[in-house]
Write a protein that holds these residues in place. Structure first.
Motif, PDB file in Angstrom:
ATOM      1  N   GLY A 116      38.674  75.805  64.354  1.00 11.38           N
ATOM      2  CA  GLY A 116      39.726  76.828  64.272  1.00 11.38           C
ATOM      3  C   GLY A 116      41.107  76.221  64.433  1.00 11.38           C
ATOM      4  O   GLY A 116      42.045  76.585  63.721  1.00 11.38           O
ATOM      5  N   GLU A 117      41.231  75.285  65.360  1.00 13.85           N
ATOM      6  CA  GLU A 117      42.506  74.592  65.550  1.00 13.85           C
ATOM      7  C   GLU A 117      42.856  73.772  64.310  1.00 13.85           C
ATOM      8  O   GLU A 117      44.028  73.705  63.913  1.00 13.85           O
ATOM      9  CB  GLU A 117      42.445  73.673  66.772  1.00 13.85           C
ATOM     10  CG  GLU A 117      42.415  74.391  68.090  1.00 13.85           C
ATOM     11  CD  GLU A 117      42.277  73.412  69.240  1.00 13.85           C
ATOM     12  OE1 GLU A 117      43.252  73.278  70.010  1.00 13.85           O
ATOM     13  OE2 GLU A 117      41.197  72.788  69.363  1.00 13.85           O
ATOM     14  N   ALA A 118      41.859  73.152  63.714  1.00 15.38           N
ATOM     15  CA  ALA A 118      42.098  72.359  62.503  1.00 15.38           C
ATOM     16  C   ALA A 118      42.513  73.258  61.344  1.00 15.38           C
ATOM     17  O   ALA A 118      43.398  72.903  60.564  1.00 15.38           O
ATOM     18  CB  ALA A 118      40.845  71.556  62.146  1.00 15.38           C
ATOM     19  N   GLU A 119      41.904  74.413  61.224  1.00 17.75           N
ATOM     20  CA  GLU A 119      42.300  75.389  60.191  1.00 17.75           C
ATOM     21  C   GLU A 119      43.753  75.804  60.392  1.00 17.75           C
ATOM     22  O   GLU A 119      44.532  75.868  59.446  1.00 17.75           O
ATOM     23  CB  GLU A 119      41.405  76.630  60.239  1.00 17.75           C
ATOM     24  CG  GLU A 119      40.005  76.412  59.775  1.00 17.75           C
ATOM     25  CD  GLU A 119      39.825  76.616  58.282  1.00 17.75           C
ATOM     26  OE1 GLU A 119      40.806  76.891  57.562  1.00 17.75           O
ATOM     27  OE2 GLU A 119      38.674  76.470  57.835  1.00 17.75           O
ATOM     28  N   ARG A 120      44.105  76.097  61.644  1.00 14.62           N
ATOM     29  CA  ARG A 120      45.478  76.502  61.974  1.00 14.62           C
ATOM     30  C   ARG A 120      46.458  75.381  61.647  1.00 14.62           C
ATOM     31  O   ARG A 120      47.535  75.620  61.101  1.00 14.62           O
ATOM     32  CB  ARG A 120      45.545  76.872  63.458  1.00 14.62           C
ATOM     33  CG  ARG A 120      46.497  77.949  63.797  1.00 14.62           C
ATOM     34  CD  ARG A 120      46.394  78.522  65.207  1.00 14.62           C
ATOM     35  NE  ARG A 120      45.651  77.790  66.215  1.00 14.62           N
ATOM     36  CZ  ARG A 120      44.381  78.038  66.548  1.00 14.62           C
ATOM     37  NH1 ARG A 120      43.691  78.978  65.946  1.00 14.62           N
ATOM     38  NH2 ARG A 120      43.788  77.325  67.487  1.00 14.62           N
ATOM     39  N   ALA A 121      46.081  74.152  61.951  1.00 13.11           N
ATOM     40  CA  ALA A 121      46.938  73.000  61.656  1.00 13.11           C
ATOM     41  C   ALA A 121      47.140  72.854  60.157  1.00 13.11           C
ATOM     42  O   ALA A 121      48.267  72.618  59.694  1.00 13.11           O
ATOM     43  CB  ALA A 121      46.317  71.723  62.229  1.00 13.11           C
ATOM     44  N   ALA A 122      46.058  72.986  59.392  1.00 13.39           N
ATOM     45  CA  ALA A 122      46.166  72.870  57.933  1.00 13.39           C
ATOM     46  C   ALA A 122      47.058  73.966  57.372  1.00 13.39           C
ATOM     47  O   ALA A 122      47.944  73.711  56.557  1.00 13.39           O
ATOM     48  CB  ALA A 122      44.781  72.928  57.302  1.00 13.39           C
ATOM     49  N   ARG A 123      46.842  75.181  57.814  1.00 18.62           N
ATOM     50  CA  ARG A 123      47.639  76.310  57.333  1.00 18.62           C
ATOM     51  C   ARG A 123      49.121  76.115  57.665  1.00 18.62           C
ATOM     52  O   ARG A 123      49.993  76.277  56.817  1.00 18.62           O
ATOM     53  CB  ARG A 123      47.094  77.609  57.931  1.00 18.62           C
ATOM     54  CG  ARG A 123      47.702  78.861  57.378  1.00 18.62           C
ATOM     55  CD  ARG A 123      47.003  80.149  57.838  1.00 18.62           C
ATOM     56  NE  ARG A 123      46.490  80.152  59.205  1.00 18.62           N
ATOM     57  CZ  ARG A 123      45.205  79.991  59.537  1.00 18.62           C
ATOM     58  NH1 ARG A 123      44.285  79.790  58.620  1.00 18.62           N
ATOM     59  NH2 ARG A 123      44.838  80.015  60.798  1.00 18.62           N
ATOM     60  N   ALA A 124      49.414  75.734  58.914  1.00 19.01           N
ATOM     61  CA  ALA A 124      50.804  75.546  59.347  1.00 19.01           C
ATOM     62  C   ALA A 124      51.490  74.437  58.557  1.00 19.01           C
ATOM     63  O   ALA A 124      52.633  74.579  58.108  1.00 19.01           O
ATOM     64  CB  ALA A 124      50.848  75.228  60.845  1.00 19.01           C
ATOM     65  N   THR A 125      50.793  73.333  58.375  1.00 15.36           N
ATOM     66  CA  THR A 125      51.378  72.188  57.678  1.00 15.36           C
ATOM     67  C   THR A 125      51.592  72.482  56.204  1.00 15.36           C
ATOM     68  O   THR A 125      52.664  72.212  55.649  1.00 15.36           O
ATOM     69  CB  THR A 125      50.489  70.941  57.846  1.00 15.36           C
ATOM     70  OG1 THR A 125      50.364  70.657  59.247  1.00 15.36           O
ATOM     71  CG2 THR A 125      51.075  69.739  57.130  1.00 15.36           C
ATOM     72  N   LEU A 126      50.588  73.035  55.552  1.00 11.70           N
ATOM     73  CA  LEU A 126      50.702  73.276  54.113  1.00 11.70           C
ATOM     74  C   LEU A 126      51.700  74.380  53.796  1.00 11.70           C
ATOM     75  O   LEU A 126      52.405  74.305  52.792  1.00 11.70           O
ATOM     76  CB  LEU A 126      49.323  73.566  53.521  1.00 11.70           C
ATOM     77  CG  LEU A 126      48.365  72.371  53.591  1.00 11.70           C
ATOM     78  CD1 LEU A 126      46.980  72.775  53.130  1.00 11.70           C
ATOM     79  CD2 LEU A 126      48.893  71.182  52.807  1.00 11.70           C
ATOM     80  N   GLN A 127      51.793  75.378  54.653  1.00  8.53           N
ATOM     81  CA  GLN A 127      52.805  76.416  54.447  1.00  8.53           C
ATOM     82  C   GLN A 127      54.201  75.810  54.560  1.00  8.53           C
ATOM     83  O   GLN A 127      55.078  76.089  53.749  1.00  8.53           O
ATOM     84  CB  GLN A 127      52.635  77.533  55.471  1.00  8.53           C
ATOM     85  CG  GLN A 127      53.635  78.660  55.307  1.00  8.53           C
ATOM     86  CD  GLN A 127      53.440  79.773  56.321  1.00  8.53           C
ATOM     87  OE1 GLN A 127      52.508  79.760  57.127  1.00  8.53           O
ATOM     88  NE2 GLN A 127      54.311  80.741  56.296  1.00  8.53           N
TER      89      GLN A 127
END
Length: 131
Positions: free
Chosen positions: A20-31
């Motif tokens: 879940g943290e990795a998903e959040r990191a990916a979403r935050a970075t790519l956005q």
């Protein structure tokens, strides 16, 4: 690269406790990346990423601020940190991990184009000649 593999690599590289943290990191970075890149380039990146990850980038690339905002590395890290709920150092760690995995997932010409449009202080995130 498949979605689970992408997120697993982010989790490992960023030393995160959960997917879940990795998903959040990916979403935050790519956005945040989509805000910085020209929208066409962001859409090209999205097209070479796993669908679930690419969709996040594609959505951000078509948003109001896509490609319209100019900022450097520290602002990039701050924006990632804010979206991911961490501090600047954490934002930098997450952004570096996500960008490294993104570099592995896309082809060399696309990495080079991304590298070339970023400001000098952000080019390390998309190094030319990366794997």
């Amino acid at each position: 690269m498949q979605h689970d593999e992408f997120i697993g690599h982010v989790q490992d590289r960023a030393r995160l406790a959960s997917r879940g943290e990795a998903e959040r990191a990916a979403r935050a970075t790519l956005q945040t990346l989509a805000e910085r890149l020209p929208s066409g380039l962001a859409r090209n990146l999205a097209g070479q990423l796993p669908i679930e990850i690419g969709d996040q980038l594609e959505t951000a690339a078509t948003g109001e601020a896509a490609g319209a905002v100019r900022f450097g590395e520290q602002e990039f890290f701050d924006r990632v940190a804010e979206r991911a709920g961490t501090d600047r150092a954490g934002g930098g760690r997450l952004a570096r991990a996500v960008c490294a995995v993104t570099c592995e997932a896309v082809d060399q010409p696309l990495r080079e184009r991304t590298h070339d449009v970023l400001p000098e202080d952000m080019r390390e995130l998309f190094p030319v000649g990366a794997p």
